[in-house]
Enzyme design. Sequence first.
Site: not given
Length: 645
Positions: A62-63, A65, A68-69, A208
């Site tokens: 994933g990505q 702000t 990245e992961v 979130d």
Amino acid sequence: MSTVNKKPASLKYKIGKVKQIPTVVKDDKTGLEYIQVQSRENEKVYGVTKFLNNYREEEKLGQGTFGEVFKGIHLGTNRKVAIKRILVRAEKDLFPITAQREITILKRMNHKNIVKLIEIVYDESPTPKTDSTSPRPVGNYHGNNTANQQKLITGKHFFMILPYMVSDLTGLLHNPRVEFGMADVKNIMLQLLEGINYIHCNKFLHRDIKTANILIDHKGVVKIADFGLARNYYGSPPNLKYPGGAGSGAKYTSVVVTRWYRAPEIVLGDRHYTTAVDIWGIGCVFAEFFEKKPILQGQTDIDQGHVIFKLMGTPSMDEWGLAYHLPGSELTKTNYKSTLQERFSKALNETGLDLLSKLLALDPYKRVTAMKAKKHPFFFEEPLPNAQLTLPNEECHESDIKRYKSEMNESMSQRPPSAPTGHTSTDNSIRAVTGAAFPKEASIPKAPRPEHIKSTIPAQPSASRYNGAATQNIPKEPIPTAPLPKGPKNSIPTGPNKLPPNPRDSYASKYPAESRFGVNTRITTESYNAGKRYRNRGGWETGRDSLNYNNNYAPPADRSHHPTIQRPSAPRGGSYPNRYQNQDYNTSRNTGYNQYSQAGDRRSYRPGASENPGTIGHGSSQSTQKDSKSSHSNNVKPKDVADYY
């Protein structure tokens, strides 16, 4: 002896062994906040070894702000981990303040339903990396601007090492091979409420909550992740007395939470929000189980408010008076009615709808807390939550959604073409050519399938049919054309040749006795139709009970082979027996079978109704046979007609 009060040493903001100046620097172009990082000479940053000697990056998961992961492997133990790369500004050694908050909060968390921070890793390369030369993705930039790439790509890299989770809730909901039962939904919701209650009791806001940030490991344990927008909450922790928590009076930014999961108070511009903003996100996640997609998909911030009020209804002053004093109070001038119950009534019962309405209450101070939601009756009724969640033997992440959609498209394209539905009428064809509306009702109706016809027949005939009792409300079913199996007396056929049960069946109809003329007079279709035609021409007496006739009588297909049976000629003016409606006739018709009544110089034959309702057929031994001794005219039936009928 006097003591000198020394000034306490100033507390320095620390993460690991890196000293940080608590000065926040704001980027003028992006508006993002950073903390300037300064370290001493020859000091090991974060007290860990180099990254390249311990971990290896694999695929991207994933990505965000600020980074990245990736999916990675710890080289020493060969254990799978999640590596979250933190973006660092090269020109001033700026560290994202959100990453700093996430690290400090995760270090203070210790709960089974919250992701665990294993360690912070630092890697410094001698020269800046580029996308073409680096063995792993570096930097997080948007667009193709080379200048922006050089600003974001740096030789210093910070990494958060987290446990690797096989699935997230977004990937599971979009996976067509995964179906959650109500017991699974309750299991996930309870774990989610446990984790968010722990966060709120430690006076933090997550800000979130969404399906992409809810991870599930291989044992079915739910983990709340991504604390990049989390921060301290200065109000009192939630309790059972105050549903929505007590406000702290502190101002928070309103640019938080993904739009589709944003609480209505944030949409209307309230900056003094409470822990109730996380409860709203949990309510959205709860409803998403039943629609497999976000339930409040607003296109803009203003449209998000309209979408919320269309679901929950426009609040009145009594329901949420604060909404009329917020910056976005223009949305309260709408006049929407709640559609929550209509939308989710098929998936949830009254108890489930009550929990959903409390999680999605518009007034944050009336919204239920996680502590109270765990005790809702919804979790204590059948079906009870599963003790352990069972997941499929495949990894499901948000990044797999495109793959799921492509698989669905491929499966749809490989299906055989559907069978033609038939031609339409000329009138409809003319409408289609001329551009007129083509009615859907114009299609040719399809004939019912055999199983549809079979489903309309009861499972077994009524018990009254086996003892011969007459039932007045039995529906008339078509007589089967298939040959009936013959069996021994007082038995019911079994095996593959057994016909579907019919409410009009009796023992006499299943095993019909052949008549004295060698013709099946009870059940054959030809004899039934022939007798019906013969009766309509007036050959049979219309006074006979229609139900008994339909159930127990059937004339022969051909009566010409028996010379003694002749159709009596009906006098002019009606059928044969109806002309002789006198007292003698009416009296004799109810005395039994085969009675004659004298009417002038003519005799009329009228088989009366049997006094015994249990009699099956006309040839019963209970009906007495009487011979008439009077002379017969040409219009009188012979006496053996009674034996035949």
